[in-house]
Write an enzyme that holds these catalytic residues in place. Structure first.
Site, PDB file in Angstrom:
ATOM      1  N   SER A   1      -1.439  -0.657   4.429  1.00 35.24           N
ATOM      2  CA  SER A   1      -2.662  -0.700   3.636  1.00 35.24           C
ATOM      3  C   SER A   1      -3.415   0.587   3.912  1.00 35.24           C
ATOM      4  O   SER A   1      -3.210   1.232   4.941  1.00 35.24           O
ATOM      5  CB  SER A   1      -3.512  -1.906   4.056  1.00 35.24           C
ATOM      6  OG  SER A   1      -4.833  -1.816   3.543  1.00 35.24           O
TER       7      SER A   1
ATOM      8  N   TYR B   1      -8.582  -6.689  10.574  1.00 38.44           N
ATOM      9  CA  TYR B   1      -7.538  -6.339   9.612  1.00 38.44           C
ATOM     10  C   TYR B   1      -7.147  -4.873   9.752  1.00 38.44           C
ATOM     11  O   TYR B   1      -5.965  -4.525   9.724  1.00 38.44           O
ATOM     12  CB  TYR B   1      -8.036  -6.633   8.200  1.00 38.44           C
ATOM     13  CG  TYR B   1      -7.013  -6.370   7.118  1.00 38.44           C
ATOM     14  CD1 TYR B   1      -5.834  -7.115   7.064  1.00 38.44           C
ATOM     15  CD2 TYR B   1      -7.227  -5.403   6.144  1.00 38.44           C
ATOM     16  CE1 TYR B   1      -4.886  -6.881   6.059  1.00 38.44           C
ATOM     17  CE2 TYR B   1      -6.297  -5.166   5.145  1.00 38.44           C
ATOM     18  CZ  TYR B   1      -5.122  -5.910   5.112  1.00 38.44           C
ATOM     19  OH  TYR B   1      -4.197  -5.683   4.123  1.00 38.44           O
TER      20      TYR B   1
END
Length: 249
Positions: free
Chosen positions: A134, A147
């Site tokens: 990501s 995250y």
């Protein structure tokens, strides 16, 4: 070897980017093995695709992953897509259980699958490992601590593995998507609060779709064997960085 003779494993294939990637690879002629915890979903998807197989699997369960590897001795492509974000609290108040869950799936899940399937990928003579990281694995943002930490871990696995496999017949590809609107990602992050999830994309002209990312993954995998797409960052035009997004409202 033709795509028709090759097998690709996609983790987290029950929805979103994983399901879209399975469809894209099947369309490219691969035999696709769909793995995820939700048995009914992957079985339904496998029934739609040519030469597809559904295998219920939790990538955080190492014994189950090892059993999967033993049952699939011939693998050419591994797409480590299973992941997720839980919570958006600041570091000061984040729930350690959420951080642990994110680390388990985003980091250890990648480790388990890669370790278990690497012998088969190497033996194929032309293996490919894809790590779905990501832009969170490349830059931080407020409210994303857990995250971001987990995706940084996934990014480092890909980077380190590429160094360690230099000279072996295995490519390591990392795809790092930015803002992607899927049915579940933001809703899961906000614990089912659909109003909060919708605000993530509010006013953004055309966030990426799961199909956009899947198309990118399939393109990278289907390059000639000597071509390695080390790191591919893909964002919507409206997003310049994790913290710079153009919104019309």
């Amino acid at each position: 070897m033709t795509a028709e003779a090759r097998t690709a494993v996609v983790t987290g294939a029950s929805s979103g980017i994983g399901a879209a990637t399975a469809r894209a690879l099947a369309a490219a002629g691969y035999h696709v093995v769909l793995t995820a915890r939700r048995k009914e979903r992957i079985e339904a998807l496998a029934a739609e695709l040519p030469h597809a197989e559904a295998y219920p699997l939790d990538v955080t369960d190492r014994a189950a992953v090892d059993a999967f590897a033993a049952a699939h001795p011939s693998i050419d492509v591994l797409v480590n897509n299973a992941g997720g974000a839980y919570g958006a609290e600041p570091v000061a108040s984040g729930d350690p259980a959420d951080w642990r869950a994110m680390y388990e799936v985003n980091v250890l899940g990648v480790l388990h699958m890669t370790q278990a399937l690497l012998p088969a990928l190497t033996a194929s003579g032309d293996g490919t490992v894809v790590v779905m990281s990501s832009t969170a694995g490349l830059a931080t943002y407020e409210g994303g601590g857990g995250y971001v930490a987990a995706k940084h871990g996934a990014h480092v696995i890909a980077e380190t593995l590429r160094l360690e496999l230099c000279g072996e017949p295995v490519r390591v590809i990392e795809v790092a998507p930015g803002m992607v609107r899927t049915d579940e990602f933001a809703t899961t992050r906000f614990r089912g609060d659909t109003a909060k999830a919708a605000k993530v994309y509010e006013g953004v002209d055309q966030p990426l779709t799961a199909e956009d990312v899947a198309d990118t993954v399939a393109w990278a995998i289907t390059r000639p064997a000597h071509v390695n797409i080390d790191l591919l960052v893909v964002r919507p035009r409206a997003q310049a960085s994790n913290s710079k997004v153009h919104r019309t409202t």
